[in-house]
Design a protein around this motif. Structure first.
Motif, mmCIF file in Angstrom:
data_model
loop_
_atom_site.group_PDB
_atom_site.id
_atom_site.type_symbol
_atom_site.label_atom_id
_atom_site.label_comp_id
_atom_site.label_asym_id
_atom_site.label_seq_id
_atom_site.Cartn_x
_atom_site.Cartn_y
_atom_site.Cartn_z
ATOM 1 N N THR A 195 48.905 44.165 34.933
ATOM 2 C CA THR A 195 48.058 43.403 35.849
ATOM 3 C C THR A 195 46.696 43.203 35.213
ATOM 4 O OG1 THR A 195 47.308 45.409 36.964
ATOM 5 C CG2 THR A 195 49.229 44.304 37.883
ATOM 6 N N ASP A 196 46.141 42.027 35.396
ATOM 7 C CA ASP A 196 44.818 41.717 34.874
ATOM 8 C C ASP A 196 43.764 42.469 35.691
ATOM 9 O OD1 ASP A 196 43.364 39.522 33.054
ATOM 10 O OD2 ASP A 196 42.248 39.761 34.933
ATOM 11 N N GLU A 197 42.659 42.819 35.067
ATOM 12 C CA GLU A 197 41.587 43.542 35.755
ATOM 13 C C GLU A 197 41.016 42.728 36.921
ATOM 14 O OE1 GLU A 197 40.605 46.655 35.426
ATOM 15 O OE2 GLU A 197 41.967 47.067 33.763
ATOM 16 N N GLN A 198 41.052 41.406 36.822
ATOM 17 C CA GLN A 198 40.518 40.532 37.875
ATOM 18 C C GLN A 198 41.616 39.978 38.782
ATOM 19 O OE1 GLN A 198 37.198 40.201 38.248
ATOM 20 N NE2 GLN A 198 37.098 41.692 36.591
ATOM 21 N N ALA A 199 42.799 40.564 38.705
ATOM 22 C CA ALA A 199 43.960 40.031 39.432
ATOM 23 C C ALA A 199 43.723 39.937 40.934
ATOM 24 C CB ALA A 199 45.197 40.880 39.151
ATOM 25 N N THR A 200 43.183 40.979 41.552
ATOM 26 C CA THR A 200 43.037 40.956 43.013
ATOM 27 C C THR A 200 42.096 39.859 43.473
ATOM 28 O OG1 THR A 200 41.425 42.753 42.885
ATOM 29 C CG2 THR A 200 43.669 43.363 43.425
ATOM 30 N N SER A 201 40.997 39.656 42.762
ATOM 31 C CA SER A 201 40.078 38.583 43.180
ATOM 32 C C SER A 201 40.705 37.210 42.959
ATOM 33 C CB SER A 201 38.736 38.693 42.458
ATOM 34 O OG SER A 201 38.893 38.548 41.070
ATOM 35 N N ARG A 202 41.454 37.038 41.885
ATOM 36 C CA ARG A 202 42.128 35.761 41.637
ATOM 37 C C ARG A 202 43.207 35.487 42.683
ATOM 38 N NH1 ARG A 202 42.091 37.168 35.550
ATOM 39 N NH2 ARG A 202 40.155 36.156 34.920
ATOM 40 N N ILE A 203 43.935 36.528 43.062
ATOM 41 C CA ILE A 203 44.975 36.382 44.088
ATOM 42 C C ILE A 203 44.346 35.995 45.412
ATOM 43 C CG2 ILE A 203 46.686 37.621 45.479
ATOM 44 C CD1 ILE A 203 47.172 39.364 42.922
ATOM 45 N N ARG A 204 43.285 36.680 45.778
ATOM 46 C CA ARG A 204 42.617 36.367 47.048
ATOM 47 C C ARG A 204 42.127 34.924 47.071
ATOM 48 N NH1 ARG A 204 40.703 42.009 47.097
ATOM 49 N NH2 ARG A 204 41.864 42.991 48.792
ATOM 50 N N GLU A 205 41.505 34.478 45.992
ATOM 51 C CA GLU A 205 41.027 33.091 45.913
ATOM 52 C C GLU A 205 42.182 32.113 46.090
ATOM 53 O OE1 GLU A 205 38.761 32.109 42.403
ATOM 54 O OE2 GLU A 205 37.694 34.017 42.526
ATOM 55 N N TYR A 206 43.243 32.320 45.311
ATOM 56 C CA TYR A 206 44.401 31.432 45.327
ATOM 57 C C TYR A 206 45.083 31.417 46.698
ATOM 58 C CZ TYR A 206 49.401 30.504 44.655
ATOM 59 O OH TYR A 206 50.689 30.071 44.808
ATOM 60 N N ARG A 207 45.345 32.594 47.248
ATOM 61 C CA ARG A 207 46.050 32.674 48.526
ATOM 62 C C ARG A 207 45.182 32.207 49.686
ATOM 63 N NH1 ARG A 207 49.956 37.824 48.873
ATOM 64 N NH2 ARG A 207 50.792 36.595 50.577
ATOM 65 N N LYS A 208 43.901 32.493 49.616
ATOM 66 C CA LYS A 208 42.986 32.043 50.662
ATOM 67 C C LYS A 208 42.945 30.516 50.708
ATOM 68 C CE LYS A 208 38.314 32.971 52.296
ATOM 69 N NZ LYS A 208 37.065 33.692 51.997
ATOM 70 N N GLU A 209 42.824 29.900 49.547
ATOM 71 C CA GLU A 209 42.812 28.432 49.476
ATOM 72 C C GLU A 209 44.107 27.837 50.018
ATOM 73 O OE1 GLU A 209 42.903 25.207 45.918
ATOM 74 O OE2 GLU A 209 41.390 26.788 45.755
ATOM 75 N N ARG A 210 45.233 28.429 49.610
ATOM 76 C CA ARG A 210 46.535 27.948 50.079
ATOM 77 C C ARG A 210 46.663 28.108 51.587
ATOM 78 N NH1 ARG A 210 51.784 30.880 47.920
ATOM 79 N NH2 ARG A 210 51.243 32.277 49.602
ATOM 80 N N PHE A 211 46.232 29.253 52.110
ATOM 81 C CA PHE A 211 46.308 29.500 53.550
ATOM 82 C C PHE A 211 45.429 28.522 54.324
ATOM 83 C CE2 PHE A 211 44.571 31.552 57.363
ATOM 84 C CZ PHE A 211 45.746 31.771 58.070
ATOM 85 N N LEU A 212 44.182 28.376 53.895
ATOM 86 C CA LEU A 212 43.248 27.507 54.616
ATOM 87 C C LEU A 212 43.668 26.039 54.578
ATOM 88 C CD1 LEU A 212 39.858 29.124 53.561
ATOM 89 C CD2 LEU A 212 40.998 29.298 55.784
ATOM 90 N N ASP A 213 44.241 25.614 53.458
ATOM 91 C CA ASP A 213 44.623 24.208 53.318
ATOM 92 C C ASP A 213 45.949 23.851 53.966
ATOM 93 O OD1 ASP A 213 42.313 23.735 51.932
ATOM 94 O OD2 ASP A 213 43.257 23.728 49.953
ATOM 95 N N SER A 214 46.918 24.754 53.920
ATOM 96 C CA SER A 214 48.242 24.360 54.396
ATOM 97 C C SER A 214 48.742 25.119 55.626
ATOM 98 C CB SER A 214 49.269 24.476 53.268
ATOM 99 O OG SER A 214 49.337 25.792 52.804
ATOM 100 N N GLU A 215 48.471 26.396 55.710
ATOM 101 C CA GLU A 215 49.012 27.189 56.816
ATOM 102 C C GLU A 215 48.122 27.194 58.057
ATOM 103 O OE1 GLU A 215 50.401 31.066 55.506
ATOM 104 O OE2 GLU A 215 50.745 30.233 53.512
ATOM 105 N N LEU A 216 46.812 27.258 57.868
ATOM 106 C CA LEU A 216 45.902 27.354 59.003
ATOM 107 C C LEU A 216 45.955 26.138 59.926
ATOM 108 C CD1 LEU A 216 43.932 29.303 60.317
ATOM 109 C CD2 LEU A 216 42.094 28.216 59.013
#
Length: 126
Positions: free
Chosen positions: A72-93
């Motif tokens: 796992t990359d050292e910045q993995a959690t922040s990258r995942i949060r950014e990616y998933r947050k954007e996906r959630f806000l744009d398509s699921e919310l």
């Protein structure tokens, strides 16, 4: 793991891996299961897991150390949060809000249920 029809299996596996990282089960910098091990655990073809790992490498969430395995990359959690947050806000919310409106569910009821969910599902984080 039970797969859904609406999304490709490799993307569902990517979501599973990301969830493990966000929950701290696979900390940043640690080795993750090999392609074969994860394929056996999830009962999928190793090629599907390989496709998932290639996808996650492209997102800079994991990386390969030749001959050693995937980490796992050292910045993995922040990258995942950014990616998933954007996906959630744009398509699921928007769909979620539509459902709330159609079923006349108040924000107050939603807050109450959310609080109960967190207390039940993630008591260690409180």
């Amino acid at each position: 793991m039970e797969f859904k029809d609406k999304q490709s299996i490799y993307l569902q596996i990517a979501d599973y891996i990301c969830e493990q990282l966000l929950l701290g089960k696979w900390p940043p910098g640690d080795r993750i299961p090999s392609v074969r091990d994860l394929a056996g655990t999830l009962e999928v073809n190793p090629n599907t897991v390989m496709r998932t790992y290639e996808y996650l490498q492209g997102k800079n969430i994991i990386f390969n150390k030749r001959g050693v395995g995937y980490f796992t990359d050292e910045q993995a959690t922040s990258r995942i949060r950014e990616y998933r947050k954007e996906r959630f806000l744009d398509s699921e919310l928007p769909e979620f809000f539509r459902t709330l409106y159609l079923l006349d569910i108040s924000i107050e009821e939603l807050q109450r249920r959310y609080k109960t969910f967190i207390e039940t599902a993630y008591p260690a984080t409180l």
